[in-house]
Design a protein around this motif. Sequence first.
Motif, PDB file in Angstrom:
ATOM      1  N   LEU A  32       0.831  -1.209   0.000  1.00 18.21           N
ATOM      2  CA  LEU A  32       0.000   0.000   0.000  1.00 18.21           C
ATOM      3  C   LEU A  32       0.858   1.248   0.000  1.00 18.21           C
ATOM      4  O   LEU A  32       0.556   2.227  -0.702  1.00 18.21           O
ATOM      5  N   LEU A  33       1.945   1.240   0.762  1.00 20.07           N
ATOM      6  CA  LEU A  33       2.847   2.390   0.795  1.00 20.07           C
ATOM      7  C   LEU A  33       3.456   2.656  -0.577  1.00 20.07           C
ATOM      8  O   LEU A  33       3.548   3.818  -1.008  1.00 20.07           O
ATOM      9  N   ILE A  34       3.841   1.605  -1.263  1.00 20.37           N
ATOM     10  CA  ILE A  34       4.427   1.763  -2.610  1.00 20.37           C
ATOM     11  C   ILE A  34       3.394   2.346  -3.567  1.00 20.37           C
ATOM     12  O   ILE A  34       3.695   3.260  -4.349  1.00 20.37           O
ATOM     13  N   VAL A  35       2.165   1.841  -3.502  1.00 28.57           N
ATOM     14  CA  VAL A  35       1.117   2.331  -4.400  1.00 28.57           C
ATOM     15  C   VAL A  35       0.800   3.792  -4.114  1.00 28.57           C
ATOM     16  O   VAL A  35       0.731   4.627  -5.032  1.00 28.57           O
ATOM     17  N   LEU A  36       0.610   4.133  -2.841  1.00 18.86           N
ATOM     18  CA  LEU A  36       0.282   5.514  -2.485  1.00 18.86           C
ATOM     19  C   LEU A  36       1.417   6.466  -2.838  1.00 18.86           C
ATOM     20  O   LEU A  36       1.190   7.553  -3.392  1.00 18.86           O
ATOM     21  N   GLY A  37       2.653   6.046  -2.522  1.00 17.85           N
ATOM     22  CA  GLY A  37       3.796   6.887  -2.857  1.00 17.85           C
ATOM     23  C   GLY A  37       3.927   7.092  -4.351  1.00 17.85           C
ATOM     24  O   GLY A  37       4.225   8.205  -4.818  1.00 17.85           O
ATOM     25  N   GLY A  38       3.686   6.031  -5.125  1.00 20.54           N
ATOM     26  CA  GLY A  38       3.769   6.148  -6.573  1.00 20.54           C
ATOM     27  C   GLY A  38       2.702   7.072  -7.131  1.00 20.54           C
ATOM     28  O   GLY A  38       2.964   7.886  -8.023  1.00 20.54           O
ATOM     29  N   LEU A  39       1.489   6.978  -6.592  1.00 19.04           N
ATOM     30  CA  LEU A  39       0.401   7.834  -7.059  1.00 19.04           C
ATOM     31  C   LEU A  39       0.687   9.303  -6.763  1.00 19.04           C
ATOM     32  O   LEU A  39       0.443  10.182  -7.610  1.00 19.04           O
ATOM     33  N   VAL A  40       1.201   9.584  -5.589  1.00 23.50           N
ATOM     34  CA  VAL A  40       1.509  10.966  -5.231  1.00 23.50           C
ATOM     35  C   VAL A  40       2.657  11.498  -6.074  1.00 23.50           C
ATOM     36  O   VAL A  40       2.639  12.647  -6.533  1.00 23.50           O
ATOM     37  N   ALA A  41       3.657  10.659  -6.322  1.00 26.87           N
ATOM     38  CA  ALA A  41       4.813  11.092  -7.112  1.00 26.87           C
ATOM     39  C   ALA A  41       4.425  11.333  -8.570  1.00 26.87           C
ATOM     40  O   ALA A  41       4.805  12.350  -9.167  1.00 26.87           O
ATOM     41  N   VAL A  42       3.635  10.419  -9.130  1.00 24.97           N
ATOM     42  CA  VAL A  42       3.234  10.565 -10.532  1.00 24.97           C
ATOM     43  C   VAL A  42       2.249  11.713 -10.702  1.00 24.97           C
ATOM     44  O   VAL A  42       2.328  12.495 -11.654  1.00 24.97           O
ATOM     45  N   GLY A  43       1.307  11.834  -9.766  1.00 22.93           N
ATOM     46  CA  GLY A  43       0.304  12.881  -9.871  1.00 22.93           C
ATOM     47  C   GLY A  43       0.808  14.265  -9.542  1.00 22.93           C
ATOM     48  O   GLY A  43       0.140  15.252  -9.846  1.00 22.93           O
ATOM     49  N   GLY A  44       1.954  14.370  -8.903  1.00 19.57           N
ATOM     50  CA  GLY A  44       2.512  15.672  -8.564  1.00 19.57           C
ATOM     51  C   GLY A  44       1.947  16.283  -7.304  1.00 19.57           C
ATOM     52  O   GLY A  44       2.279  17.417  -6.952  1.00 19.57           O
ATOM     53  N   GLY A  45       1.062  15.546  -6.616  1.00 19.13           N
ATOM     54  CA  GLY A  45       0.463  16.089  -5.402  1.00 19.13           C
ATOM     55  C   GLY A  45       1.461  16.347  -4.300  1.00 19.13           C
ATOM     56  O   GLY A  45       1.281  17.252  -3.484  1.00 19.13           O
ATOM     57  N   GLY A  46       2.534  15.553  -4.268  1.00 10.17           N
ATOM     58  CA  GLY A  46       3.523  15.734  -3.222  1.00 10.17           C
ATOM     59  C   GLY A  46       4.198  17.086  -3.275  1.00 10.17           C
ATOM     60  O   GLY A  46       4.601  17.632  -2.246  1.00 10.17           O
ATOM     61  N   GLY A  47       4.332  17.652  -4.468  1.00  6.45           N
ATOM     62  CA  GLY A  47       4.992  18.940  -4.585  1.00  6.45           C
ATOM     63  C   GLY A  47       4.055  20.117  -4.559  1.00  6.45           C
ATOM     64  O   GLY A  47       4.484  21.260  -4.385  1.00  6.45           O
ATOM     65  N   THR A  48       2.765  19.878  -4.719  1.00  5.82           N
ATOM     66  CA  THR A  48       1.810  20.979  -4.791  1.00  5.82           C
ATOM     67  C   THR A  48       0.971  21.156  -3.537  1.00  5.82           C
ATOM     68  O   THR A  48       0.264  22.151  -3.417  1.00  5.82           O
ATOM     69  N   GLY A  49       1.020  20.229  -2.607  1.00  2.00           N
ATOM     70  CA  GLY A  49       0.307  20.417  -1.350  1.00  2.00           C
ATOM     71  C   GLY A  49      -0.568  19.246  -0.972  1.00  2.00           C
ATOM     72  O   GLY A  49      -0.711  18.266  -1.699  1.00  2.00           O
ATOM     73  N   PHE A  50      -1.184  19.364   0.214  1.00  2.00           N
ATOM     74  CA  PHE A  50      -1.968  18.268   0.770  1.00  2.00           C
ATOM     75  C   PHE A  50      -3.291  18.063   0.034  1.00  2.00           C
ATOM     76  O   PHE A  50      -3.673  16.927  -0.245  1.00  2.00           O
ATOM     77  N   VAL A  51      -3.996  19.134  -0.269  1.00  2.00           N
ATOM     78  CA  VAL A  51      -5.289  18.992  -0.933  1.00  2.00           C
ATOM     79  C   VAL A  51      -5.145  18.384  -2.324  1.00  2.00           C
ATOM     80  O   VAL A  51      -5.894  17.455  -2.676  1.00  2.00           O
ATOM     81  N   PRO A  52      -4.205  18.835  -3.170  1.00  2.00           N
ATOM     82  CA  PRO A  52      -4.023  18.158  -4.460  1.00  2.00           C
ATOM     83  C   PRO A  52      -3.649  16.687  -4.308  1.00  2.00           C
ATOM     84  O   PRO A  52      -4.065  15.852  -5.109  1.00  2.00           O
ATOM     85  N   ALA A  53      -2.865  16.374  -3.281  1.00  2.00           N
ATOM     86  CA  ALA A  53      -2.505  14.974  -3.047  1.00  2.00           C
ATOM     87  C   ALA A  53      -3.731  14.146  -2.670  1.00  2.00           C
ATOM     88  O   ALA A  53      -3.885  13.005  -3.108  1.00  2.00           O
ATOM     89  N   VAL A  54      -4.615  14.725  -1.852  1.00  2.00           N
ATOM     90  CA  VAL A  54      -5.843  14.027  -1.480  1.00  2.00           C
ATOM     91  C   VAL A  54      -6.702  13.764  -2.715  1.00  2.00           C
ATOM     92  O   VAL A  54      -7.306  12.696  -2.857  1.00  2.00           O
ATOM     93  N   VAL A  55      -6.746  14.739  -3.630  1.00  2.00           N
ATOM     94  CA  VAL A  55      -7.491  14.551  -4.877  1.00  2.00           C
ATOM     95  C   VAL A  55      -6.926  13.369  -5.664  1.00  2.00           C
ATOM     96  O   VAL A  55      -7.665  12.544  -6.204  1.00  2.00           O
ATOM     97  N   ASP A  56      -5.594  13.259  -5.708  1.00  2.00           N
ATOM     98  CA  ASP A  56      -4.955  12.141  -6.414  1.00  2.00           C
ATOM     99  C   ASP A  56      -5.250  10.804  -5.740  1.00  2.00           C
ATOM    100  O   ASP A  56      -5.361   9.773  -6.405  1.00  2.00           O
ATOM    101  N   LEU A  57      -5.372  10.823  -4.414  1.00  2.00           N
ATOM    102  CA  LEU A  57      -5.501   9.570  -3.663  1.00  2.00           C
ATOM    103  C   LEU A  57      -6.942   9.139  -3.430  1.00  2.00           C
ATOM    104  O   LEU A  57      -7.177   7.994  -3.029  1.00  2.00           O
ATOM    105  N   LEU A  58      -7.899  10.016  -3.672  1.00  2.00           N
ATOM    106  CA  LEU A  58      -9.281   9.738  -3.274  1.00  2.00           C
ATOM    107  C   LEU A  58      -9.836   8.479  -3.944  1.00  2.00           C
ATOM    108  O   LEU A  58     -10.326   7.568  -3.261  1.00  2.00           O
ATOM    109  N   LEU A  59      -9.804   8.414  -5.251  1.00  2.00           N
ATOM    110  CA  LEU A  59     -10.369   7.257  -5.946  1.00  2.00           C
ATOM    111  C   LEU A  59      -9.637   5.957  -5.613  1.00  2.00           C
ATOM    112  O   LEU A  59     -10.287   4.940  -5.303  1.00  2.00           O
ATOM    113  N   PRO A  60      -8.279   5.927  -5.638  1.00  2.00           N
ATOM    114  CA  PRO A  60      -7.601   4.685  -5.230  1.00  2.00           C
ATOM    115  C   PRO A  60      -7.929   4.281  -3.792  1.00  2.00           C
ATOM    116  O   PRO A  60      -8.037   3.088  -3.492  1.00  2.00           O
ATOM    117  N   THR A  61      -8.108   5.271  -2.919  1.00  2.00           N
ATOM    118  CA  THR A  61      -8.451   4.972  -1.531  1.00  2.00           C
ATOM    119  C   THR A  61      -9.800   4.281  -1.444  1.00  2.00           C
ATOM    120  O   THR A  61      -9.980   3.341  -0.653  1.00  2.00           O
TER     121      THR A  61
END
Length: 288
Positions: A32-61
Amino acid sequence: MSQLFVDIGTVFRRELVTVRRTPGYAVLAVGLLIVLGGLVAVGGGGGTGFVPAVVDLLLPTELLVPLLAIVLGYRALLTDGTSGEFAVIRTYPVSTVGYVLGVLLARIAALVAIVGLPFALVGLYIWITATPDTGIFATHSGVDSSLLFVRFLAFVLLFGTAYLSLSAAVSALASSRRSAIALGLLALLVGVLGGDLAILWSLAGGMSSAEIAGSLALTPNGAFRGLVFEHVIGVAFTPDGRFVQTGRAVGSLVGWILAGITVAVTTLTYAARVTVVVERARERFGEH
């Protein structure tokens, strides 16, 4: 009441040992950590903030957390039933309610470790990598904050607990591992697709936005999604209306948790009584 807490504590410690001895759960957490980390890295949410990261993670979650909860709990009560250990446990002064709650609490602790820890590490990664200028959205009135991700994590754990309780009910209803898997997959499909089908049904019926929000909260996925939009993503802008009624959404998730517990307790109690009746019948016929 004090005896109930003693029962819960005893079963909790026993079940926790069982969870610790299952190495596959650690593999699930790493995956799960690998999947979540990969999604945040590919989606760019990690560099743009918490809310964009949540948007990237919502559907996979919405897909991964229910699946992990089902995997974690679909055999939680079944194993003791098929091995005969539950019958032995019932010879001690341990109530069925205490047994079910003890098992479920141990599995919830495992859920916090398997699901909560990967999400927390991803949140820490976002906090470290997010650029300084992402604290305020230039085009909206919302403010990005680590507290929003903590709120998201709390919703994730409540969401996962609802599915874990349902999977415990499945494990009590199932008579074999195969039937437990089938029932677990059925619960997963109904939960994941039920919210979207409820929305489509509401739209087709010409319901108002308030009525649609009420229908959205009926399923675990719909309630979770509505809470995330209302209290995490929604802070980035000023919405025209509410995504979901908070009280109804939280009540829905708590209701699913209580429903799973009730089904599990009722099933085990009924099964135990049936076993007693059958054994007495065998003794009587054996005497004749």
